[in-house]
Design a protein around this motif. Structure first.
Motif, PDB file in Angstrom:
ATOM      1  N   TYR A 123      40.200 -19.291  26.425  1.00 41.01           N
ATOM      2  CA  TYR A 123      41.240 -18.327  26.769  1.00 41.01           C
ATOM      3  C   TYR A 123      42.584 -18.602  26.097  1.00 41.01           C
ATOM      4  CZ  TYR A 123      38.366 -16.212  30.386  1.00 41.01           C
ATOM      5  OH  TYR A 123      37.381 -15.547  31.059  1.00 41.01           O
ATOM      6  N   GLY A 124      42.821 -19.823  25.684  1.00 42.69           N
ATOM      7  CA  GLY A 124      44.150 -20.209  25.232  1.00 42.69           C
ATOM      8  C   GLY A 124      44.954 -20.692  26.428  1.00 42.69           C
ATOM      9  N   GLN A 125      45.979 -21.476  26.160  1.00 43.93           N
ATOM     10  CA  GLN A 125      46.704 -22.135  27.242  1.00 43.93           C
ATOM     11  C   GLN A 125      47.382 -21.163  28.210  1.00 43.93           C
ATOM     12  OE1 GLN A 125      49.082 -24.666  24.765  1.00 43.93           O
ATOM     13  NE2 GLN A 125      47.660 -26.378  24.989  1.00 43.93           N
ATOM     14  N   ILE A 126      48.070 -20.160  27.690  1.00 43.30           N
ATOM     15  CA  ILE A 126      48.803 -19.262  28.585  1.00 43.30           C
ATOM     16  C   ILE A 126      47.847 -18.392  29.397  1.00 43.30           C
ATOM     17  CG2 ILE A 126      50.368 -17.279  28.680  1.00 43.30           C
ATOM     18  CD1 ILE A 126      51.999 -18.575  26.488  1.00 43.30           C
ATOM     19  N   GLU A 127      46.878 -17.782  28.754  1.00 44.37           N
ATOM     20  CA  GLU A 127      45.933 -16.932  29.496  1.00 44.37           C
ATOM     21  C   GLU A 127      45.126 -17.759  30.494  1.00 44.37           C
ATOM     22  OE1 GLU A 127      45.948 -13.609  29.520  1.00 44.37           O
ATOM     23  OE2 GLU A 127      47.695 -13.900  28.235  1.00 44.37           O
ATOM     24  N   PHE A 128      44.756 -18.961  30.124  1.00 39.28           N
ATOM     25  CA  PHE A 128      44.046 -19.860  31.034  1.00 39.28           C
ATOM     26  C   PHE A 128      44.907 -20.142  32.267  1.00 39.28           C
ATOM     27  CE2 PHE A 128      43.605 -24.374  32.294  1.00 39.28           C
ATOM     28  CZ  PHE A 128      42.323 -24.351  32.808  1.00 39.28           C
ATOM     29  N   ALA A 129      46.165 -20.486  32.032  1.00 37.15           N
ATOM     30  CA  ALA A 129      47.055 -20.816  33.146  1.00 37.15           C
ATOM     31  C   ALA A 129      47.276 -19.607  34.051  1.00 37.15           C
ATOM     32  CB  ALA A 129      48.383 -21.345  32.609  1.00 37.15           C
ATOM     33  N   ARG A 130      47.540 -18.473  33.455  1.00 39.44           N
ATOM     34  CA  ARG A 130      47.835 -17.268  34.241  1.00 39.44           C
ATOM     35  C   ARG A 130      46.601 -16.660  34.896  1.00 39.44           C
ATOM     36  NH1 ARG A 130      51.533 -13.830  30.086  1.00 39.44           N
ATOM     37  NH2 ARG A 130      53.513 -14.849  30.465  1.00 39.44           N
ATOM     38  N   ASN A 131      45.533 -16.528  34.135  1.00 36.58           N
ATOM     39  CA  ASN A 131      44.388 -15.740  34.588  1.00 36.58           C
ATOM     40  C   ASN A 131      43.239 -16.542  35.180  1.00 36.58           C
ATOM     41  OD1 ASN A 131      45.694 -13.379  33.775  1.00 36.58           O
ATOM     42  ND2 ASN A 131      44.949 -13.615  31.690  1.00 36.58           N
ATOM     43  N   ILE A 132      43.265 -17.843  34.994  1.00 31.57           N
ATOM     44  CA  ILE A 132      42.221 -18.688  35.593  1.00 31.57           C
ATOM     45  C   ILE A 132      42.843 -19.573  36.678  1.00 31.57           C
ATOM     46  CG2 ILE A 132      40.499 -20.499  35.209  1.00 31.57           C
ATOM     47  CD1 ILE A 132      39.739 -17.823  33.887  1.00 31.57           C
ATOM     48  N   ILE A 133      43.859 -20.350  36.316  1.00 37.90           N
ATOM     49  CA  ILE A 133      44.409 -21.336  37.247  1.00 37.90           C
ATOM     50  C   ILE A 133      45.138 -20.684  38.421  1.00 37.90           C
ATOM     51  CG2 ILE A 133      46.064 -23.234  37.507  1.00 37.90           C
ATOM     52  CD1 ILE A 133      43.375 -23.996  36.169  1.00 37.90           C
ATOM     53  N   LEU A 134      46.038 -19.738  38.164  1.00 38.98           N
ATOM     54  CA  LEU A 134      46.775 -19.138  39.285  1.00 38.98           C
ATOM     55  C   LEU A 134      45.844 -18.451  40.288  1.00 38.98           C
ATOM     56  CD1 LEU A 134      50.048 -17.818  37.627  1.00 38.98           C
ATOM     57  CD2 LEU A 134      49.720 -19.871  39.028  1.00 38.98           C
ATOM     58  N   PRO A 135      44.882 -17.625  39.849  1.00 36.88           N
ATOM     59  CA  PRO A 135      43.951 -17.060  40.837  1.00 36.88           C
ATOM     60  C   PRO A 135      43.102 -18.132  41.536  1.00 36.88           C
ATOM     61  CG  PRO A 135      43.874 -15.785  38.807  1.00 36.88           C
ATOM     62  CD  PRO A 135      44.686 -17.021  38.517  1.00 36.88           C
ATOM     63  N   LEU A 136      42.738 -19.177  40.808  1.00 38.41           N
ATOM     64  CA  LEU A 136      41.973 -20.260  41.416  1.00 38.41           C
ATOM     65  C   LEU A 136      42.785 -20.948  42.510  1.00 38.41           C
ATOM     66  CD1 LEU A 136      39.505 -22.118  41.528  1.00 38.41           C
ATOM     67  CD2 LEU A 136      40.516 -23.428  39.634  1.00 38.41           C
ATOM     68  N   LEU A 137      44.057 -21.221  42.236  1.00 38.75           N
ATOM     69  CA  LEU A 137      44.917 -21.850  43.241  1.00 38.75           C
ATOM     70  C   LEU A 137      45.076 -20.953  44.464  1.00 38.75           C
ATOM     71  CD1 LEU A 137      47.681 -23.361  40.952  1.00 38.75           C
ATOM     72  CD2 LEU A 137      45.873 -24.604  42.170  1.00 38.75           C
ATOM     73  N   PHE A 138      45.245 -19.659  44.225  1.00 41.19           N
ATOM     74  CA  PHE A 138      45.360 -18.715  45.332  1.00 41.19           C
ATOM     75  C   PHE A 138      44.098 -18.758  46.195  1.00 41.19           C
ATOM     76  CE2 PHE A 138      44.665 -14.605  47.292  1.00 41.19           C
ATOM     77  CZ  PHE A 138      45.861 -14.420  47.969  1.00 41.19           C
ATOM     78  N   GLU A 139      42.948 -18.747  45.550  1.00 42.25           N
ATOM     79  CA  GLU A 139      41.676 -18.746  46.279  1.00 42.25           C
ATOM     80  C   GLU A 139      41.461 -20.056  47.036  1.00 42.25           C
ATOM     81  OE1 GLU A 139      38.143 -17.217  47.813  1.00 42.25           O
ATOM     82  OE2 GLU A 139      39.876 -16.241  46.904  1.00 42.25           O
ATOM     83  N   ILE A 140      41.824 -21.168  46.436  1.00 42.87           N
ATOM     84  CA  ILE A 140      41.709 -22.460  47.124  1.00 42.87           C
ATOM     85  C   ILE A 140      42.576 -22.447  48.379  1.00 42.87           C
ATOM     86  CG2 ILE A 140      42.344 -24.906  46.952  1.00 42.87           C
ATOM     87  CD1 ILE A 140      41.418 -24.714  43.975  1.00 42.87           C
ATOM     88  N   GLY A 141      43.814 -21.970  48.242  1.00 38.61           N
ATOM     89  CA  GLY A 141      44.711 -21.901  49.398  1.00 38.61           C
ATOM     90  C   GLY A 141      44.192 -20.971  50.476  1.00 38.61           C
TER      91      GLY A 141
ATOM     92  N   ARG B 135      41.050 -20.109  51.086  1.00 42.73           N
ATOM     93  CA  ARG B 135      39.879 -20.707  51.754  1.00 42.73           C
ATOM     94  C   ARG B 135      40.270 -21.873  52.647  1.00 42.73           C
ATOM     95  NH1 ARG B 135      34.706 -20.490  47.662  1.00 42.73           N
ATOM     96  NH2 ARG B 135      34.857 -18.261  47.240  1.00 42.73           N
ATOM     97  N   TRP B 136      41.283 -22.641  52.223  1.00 41.36           N
ATOM     98  CA  TRP B 136      41.756 -23.751  53.056  1.00 41.36           C
ATOM     99  C   TRP B 136      42.343 -23.203  54.363  1.00 41.36           C
ATOM    100  CZ3 TRP B 136      46.619 -24.962  54.878  1.00 41.36           C
ATOM    101  CH2 TRP B 136      46.719 -26.184  55.534  1.00 41.36           C
ATOM    102  N   ARG B 137      43.183 -22.145  54.267  1.00 45.62           N
ATOM    103  CA  ARG B 137      43.788 -21.549  55.463  1.00 45.62           C
ATOM    104  C   ARG B 137      42.720 -21.002  56.411  1.00 45.62           C
ATOM    105  NH1 ARG B 137      47.132 -19.923  51.613  1.00 45.62           N
ATOM    106  NH2 ARG B 137      46.340 -17.814  51.475  1.00 45.62           N
ATOM    107  N   LEU B 138      41.641 -20.456  55.866  1.00 46.53           N
ATOM    108  CA  LEU B 138      40.564 -19.915  56.695  1.00 46.53           C
ATOM    109  C   LEU B 138      39.675 -21.012  57.290  1.00 46.53           C
ATOM    110  CD1 LEU B 138      39.415 -16.909  54.471  1.00 46.53           C
ATOM    111  CD2 LEU B 138      40.647 -16.803  56.664  1.00 46.53           C
ATOM    112  N   GLY B 139      39.820 -22.227  56.809  1.00 48.96           N
ATOM    113  CA  GLY B 139      38.984 -23.322  57.277  1.00 48.96           C
ATOM    114  C   GLY B 139      37.675 -23.434  56.537  1.00 48.96           C
ATOM    115  N   ASP B 140      37.515 -22.675  55.454  1.00 48.42           N
ATOM    116  CA  ASP B 140      36.291 -22.715  54.661  1.00 48.42           C
ATOM    117  C   ASP B 140      36.287 -23.846  53.631  1.00 48.42           C
ATOM    118  OD1 ASP B 140      35.467 -20.462  56.015  1.00 48.42           O
ATOM    119  OD2 ASP B 140      36.074 -19.076  54.420  1.00 48.42           O
ATOM    120  N   LEU B 141      37.420 -24.504  53.471  1.00 51.50           N
ATOM    121  CA  LEU B 141      37.557 -25.560  52.468  1.00 51.50           C
ATOM    122  C   LEU B 141      38.255 -26.745  53.123  1.00 51.50           C
ATOM    123  CD1 LEU B 141      36.858 -25.432  49.382  1.00 51.50           C
ATOM    124  CD2 LEU B 141      39.282 -25.064  48.997  1.00 51.50           C
ATOM    125  N   SER B 142      37.689 -27.915  52.976  1.00 51.28           N
ATOM    126  CA  SER B 142      38.293 -29.099  53.591  1.00 51.28           C
ATOM    127  C   SER B 142      39.512 -29.556  52.798  1.00 51.28           C
ATOM    128  CB  SER B 142      37.268 -30.236  53.640  1.00 51.28           C
ATOM    129  OG  SER B 142      36.983 -30.695  52.323  1.00 51.28           O
TER     130      SER B 142
END
Length: 170
Positions: free
Chosen positions: A17-35, A37-44
């Motif tokens: 993806y390249g550094q910027i697209e990777f950071a914006r389009n992979i990492i930020l949505p991944l961080l959102f999803e991790i958070g 799932r953690w809030r829902l109790g689905d992730l330890s």
């Protein structure tokens, strides 16, 4: 919880993806999803911390690798005291570094005194703060204190999920 495999996967995606697209389009949505799932109790907590550290291990070297031109604007990236989540701010640093800024990444939970001193010591032209879980009251207090103590020509930019309820600074 396989750090080498997770690291390989993220590194491959960054290459694709390249550094910027990777950071914006992979990492930020991944961080959102991790958070989420953690809030829902689905992730330890252990899985959340593991993912955070694997992501950090990929992103920090990116910020350190930028070749910057002499005289490029210096920009400090951090989160204020009480805010432990700095990966979104790190992503912002990648975008800024890729576009020519000299990035000074201080990380999470930085006291106002230290932010003011860092701006003075580095000659930074701007300070970028990430706010995710810090209360509105604590955020507004830090921002007012910074604005009062920093020269007017120093830009203070804020971002993150926690800024939605903040009152405008006057």
């Amino acid at each position: 919880l396989d750090a080498p495999e997770a690291g390989r996967l993220l590194t491959r995606l960054m290459s694709e993806y390249g550094q910027i697209e990777f950071a914006r389009n992979i990492i930020l949505p991944l961080l959102f999803e991790i958070g989420r799932r953690w809030r829902l109790g689905d992730l330890s907590v252990s899985v959340e911390h593991f993912a955070t550290e694997v992501i950090r291990s990929i992103l920090v070297p990116v910020v350190a690798s930028f070749d910057v031109e002499v005289g490029a604007p210096r920009v400090i990236f951090a989160t204020p005291s009480g805010e432990p989540h700095d990966l979104g701010t790190l992503v912002s640093g990648i975008v800024a570094g890729k576009t020519g800024a000299q990035v000074v990444f201080l990380g999470a939970d930085v006291p106002v005194d230290d932010l003011v001193q860092a701006v003075a010591n580095t000659g930074a032209s701007a300070l970028v703060l990430g706010i995710v879980t810090l209360s509105n009251e604590a955020s507004e207090r830090s921002l007012r204190d910074l604005r009062d103590r920093l020269p007017e020509d120093i830009g203070v930019l804020i971002g993150g999920a926690g800024i939605a309820g903040l009152a405008p600074l006057k």
